[in-house]
Scaffold this active site. Structure first.
Site, PDB file in Angstrom:
ATOM      1  N   ASN A   7       0.870  -1.178   0.000  1.00 33.33           N
ATOM      2  CA  ASN A   7       0.000   0.000   0.000  1.00 33.33           C
ATOM      3  C   ASN A   7       0.909   1.231   0.000  1.00 33.33           C
ATOM      4  O   ASN A   7       1.531   1.549   1.007  1.00 33.33           O
ATOM      5  CB  ASN A   7      -0.894  -0.029   1.240  1.00 33.33           C
ATOM      6  CG  ASN A   7      -1.928   1.083   1.254  1.00 33.33           C
ATOM      7  OD1 ASN A   7      -1.802   2.066   0.545  1.00 33.33           O
ATOM      8  ND2 ASN A   7      -2.941   0.932   2.089  1.00 33.33           N
ATOM      9  N   LYS A  14       3.294   0.718   3.152  1.00 34.85           N
ATOM     10  CA  LYS A  14       2.748  -0.246   4.102  1.00 34.85           C
ATOM     11  C   LYS A  14       2.783  -1.619   3.452  1.00 34.85           C
ATOM     12  O   LYS A  14       2.439  -1.760   2.280  1.00 34.85           O
ATOM     13  CB  LYS A  14       1.305   0.142   4.453  1.00 34.85           C
ATOM     14  CG  LYS A  14       0.665  -0.692   5.542  1.00 34.85           C
ATOM     15  CD  LYS A  14      -0.735  -0.159   5.841  1.00 34.85           C
ATOM     16  CE  LYS A  14      -1.436  -0.975   6.914  1.00 34.85           C
ATOM     17  NZ  LYS A  14      -2.811  -0.498   7.156  1.00 34.85           N
ATOM     18  N   ASP A 148      -9.140   0.994  -5.445  1.00 37.52           N
ATOM     19  CA  ASP A 148     -10.103   1.501  -4.470  1.00 37.52           C
ATOM     20  C   ASP A 148     -11.405   1.947  -5.118  1.00 37.52           C
ATOM     21  O   ASP A 148     -12.427   2.082  -4.449  1.00 37.52           O
ATOM     22  CB  ASP A 148      -9.494   2.680  -3.702  1.00 37.52           C
ATOM     23  CG  ASP A 148      -9.086   2.302  -2.294  1.00 37.52           C
ATOM     24  OD1 ASP A 148      -9.705   1.384  -1.731  1.00 37.52           O
ATOM     25  OD2 ASP A 148      -8.165   2.922  -1.748  1.00 37.52           O
ATOM     26  N   ASP A 283      -4.860  16.138  13.231  1.00 38.62           N
ATOM     27  CA  ASP A 283      -5.047  14.977  14.107  1.00 38.62           C
ATOM     28  C   ASP A 283      -6.174  15.275  15.093  1.00 38.62           C
ATOM     29  O   ASP A 283      -6.080  16.208  15.899  1.00 38.62           O
ATOM     30  CB  ASP A 283      -3.742  14.675  14.849  1.00 38.62           C
ATOM     31  CG  ASP A 283      -3.771  13.329  15.558  1.00 38.62           C
ATOM     32  OD1 ASP A 283      -4.824  12.978  16.143  1.00 38.62           O
ATOM     33  OD2 ASP A 283      -2.746  12.620  15.545  1.00 38.62           O
ATOM     34  N   GLU A 388      -8.090  -3.740   4.632  1.00 39.74           N
ATOM     35  CA  GLU A 388      -7.937  -3.614   3.183  1.00 39.74           C
ATOM     36  C   GLU A 388      -6.956  -4.646   2.643  1.00 39.74           C
ATOM     37  O   GLU A 388      -7.113  -5.153   1.529  1.00 39.74           O
ATOM     38  CB  GLU A 388      -7.453  -2.200   2.842  1.00 39.74           C
ATOM     39  CG  GLU A 388      -8.484  -1.132   3.138  1.00 39.74           C
ATOM     40  CD  GLU A 388      -7.883   0.244   3.340  1.00 39.74           C
ATOM     41  OE1 GLU A 388      -8.368   1.193   2.714  1.00 39.74           O
ATOM     42  OE2 GLU A 388      -6.927   0.363   4.132  1.00 39.74           O
TER      43      GLU A 388
END
Length: 404
Positions: A7, A14, A148, A283, A388
């Site tokens: 990813n 990732k 996606d 955040d 995912e």
């Protein structure tokens, strides 16, 4: 059979290596802050061993070299050489009009992917760079592109078309595509198992809430409508993205700030959303601290975010004829932030959708599934961590083992 999922983000990579027979994770990890002197490598092995290393990783190419070093590390005993990996699945943000399903990577599909990259200039080009490097590092592995956008191929024209000249759609493919499809696919299957109900009978509203956020109306187990559009900029208020705005803002601010439309688009993508309103952070944890300290803009950011989510939930209830089996919260914010869940569903108890405050307050662990609906609620309200990578794994395995 060993399958690697990748990813790629603009400054991250990732990865998860699976032994497919029992979906055992041999190793997983992230390489973050690529292109900075404070790059971070985090890995977790099948034995639960956690390692964190700080390095200066200059590029995604260097990140992939680090990945190979991790996989072939003799102490970790994962693999002896890259040829042991038989399949690689890549998450690709935008499949455009060309890719309705996950597909085997070959010369033709790579060429087509490059052609549609203009639809996702922030995401696809870097993924293509990583793909080209993996072709050299893993020459014997079959590779798969997992999109996606593919999940949303079942949307009807009345949902995916913009009210712009029809020629824009026919000539330039300007339409809503939607994103987070790998996540929505996993969640839909998982809810079918949890509710013990056939997937094709499910009507759901799924909220994928993270730094990038979207919402998906699922009708009879298929995507019916979604909040993101041609790009991931449309829809909900996100970490740094504005979500829905009046498009006339772009030329106006271009003139007022003496900046190009491209620069204004960059501001809407990277300096807006929760960051732009809160004047503090993208955040939500930092913003909640601001709320505790009675900071006006932090409170405003949370209120705007929750209000936008609430509007979308209401509209999707309407298009699903007020007949839904469950509302599901997933992704980083969706799974851990009980405050946003509570604010987003406030008032819906009047139509039989009611959170249990105590259950909601306890549902904060990013790895735990929870039912947070009250006993009186007619609709299930679930908190489910997404996966995912498992969707990528399944699609990759199915394609590389399919008889040619």
């Amino acid at each position: 059979m060993k399958i690697l999922t990748i990813n790629t983000g603009s400054s991250s990579l990732k990865f998860t290596l699976y032994k497919h027979k029992n979906t055992q994770i041999l190793v997983s990890g992230t390489i973050e802050k690529i292109k900075t002197k404070k790059s971070i490598i985090k890995i977790k092995t099948k034995n639960g061993l956690l390692e964190k290393t700080d390095k200066h990783i200059k590029s995604h190419k260097e990140a992939l070299k680090q990945l190979i070093r991790i996989l072939t590390n003799k102490k970790l005993k994962i693999i002896e050489n890259p040829d042991e990996i038989q399949g690689i699945g890549h998450r690709i943000v935008h499949g455009g009009p060309s890719f309705k399903n996950s597909t085997i990577l070959n010369t033709n599909t790579l060429s087509e992917l490059k052609k549609i990259s203009k639809l996702a200039p922030l995401h696809n080009p870097i993924a293509i760079k990583v793909i080209e490097i993996t072709l050299k590092i893993f020459p014997n592995a079959k590779q798969v592109l997992c999109f996606d956008t593919s999940w949303h191929k079942t949307m009807n024209e009345n949902a995916f078309l913009y009210a712009t000249p029809y020629s824009w759609y026919k000539d330039y493919n300007i339409r809503k595509y939607g994103f987070h499809g790998l996540s929505y696919s996993y969640i839909t299957k998982r809810v079918a198992t949890i509710l013990n109900k056939p997937k094709e009978d499910l009507n759901l509203i799924i909220l994928h809430l993270g730094n990038g956020s979207s919402i998906n109306a699922v009708k009879k187990g298929l995507s019916y409508d979604t909040s993101m559009g041609l790009t991931p900029l449309e829809g909900l208020v996100m970490g740094t993205r504005s979500g829905d705005i009046d498009p006339a803002i772009i030329p106006l601010m271009s003139k007022l700030l003496n900046k190009t439309p491209k620069k204004i688009e960059e501001i809407l993508n990277k300096q807006s959303g929760m960051l732009g309103i809160s004047l503090k952070s993208n955040d939500l944890r930092d913003i909640w601290e601001g709320v505790k300290n009675n900071e006006y803009n932090s409170k405003l950011a949370v209120e705007i975010m929750a209000y936008r989510i609430k509007k979308y939930i209401g509209s999707y209830l309407a298009v699903l004829d007020f007949n839904i089996d469950a509302i599901i919260f997933t992704a980083g914010i969706g799974v851990t932030d009980y405050g946003i869940r509570e604010l987003s569903l406030k008032g819906f108890e009047k139509i039989g959708i009611e959170i249990d405050p105590q259950k909601n307050n306890l549902a904060r662990d990013k790895h735990t599934e929870s039912d947070i609906s009250s006993e009186k609620s007619k609709t299930k309200i679930l908190v489910i961590p997404t996966n995912e990578e498992l969707t990528i794994l399944e699609d990759t395995y199915n394609l590389i083992t399919k008889p040619s």
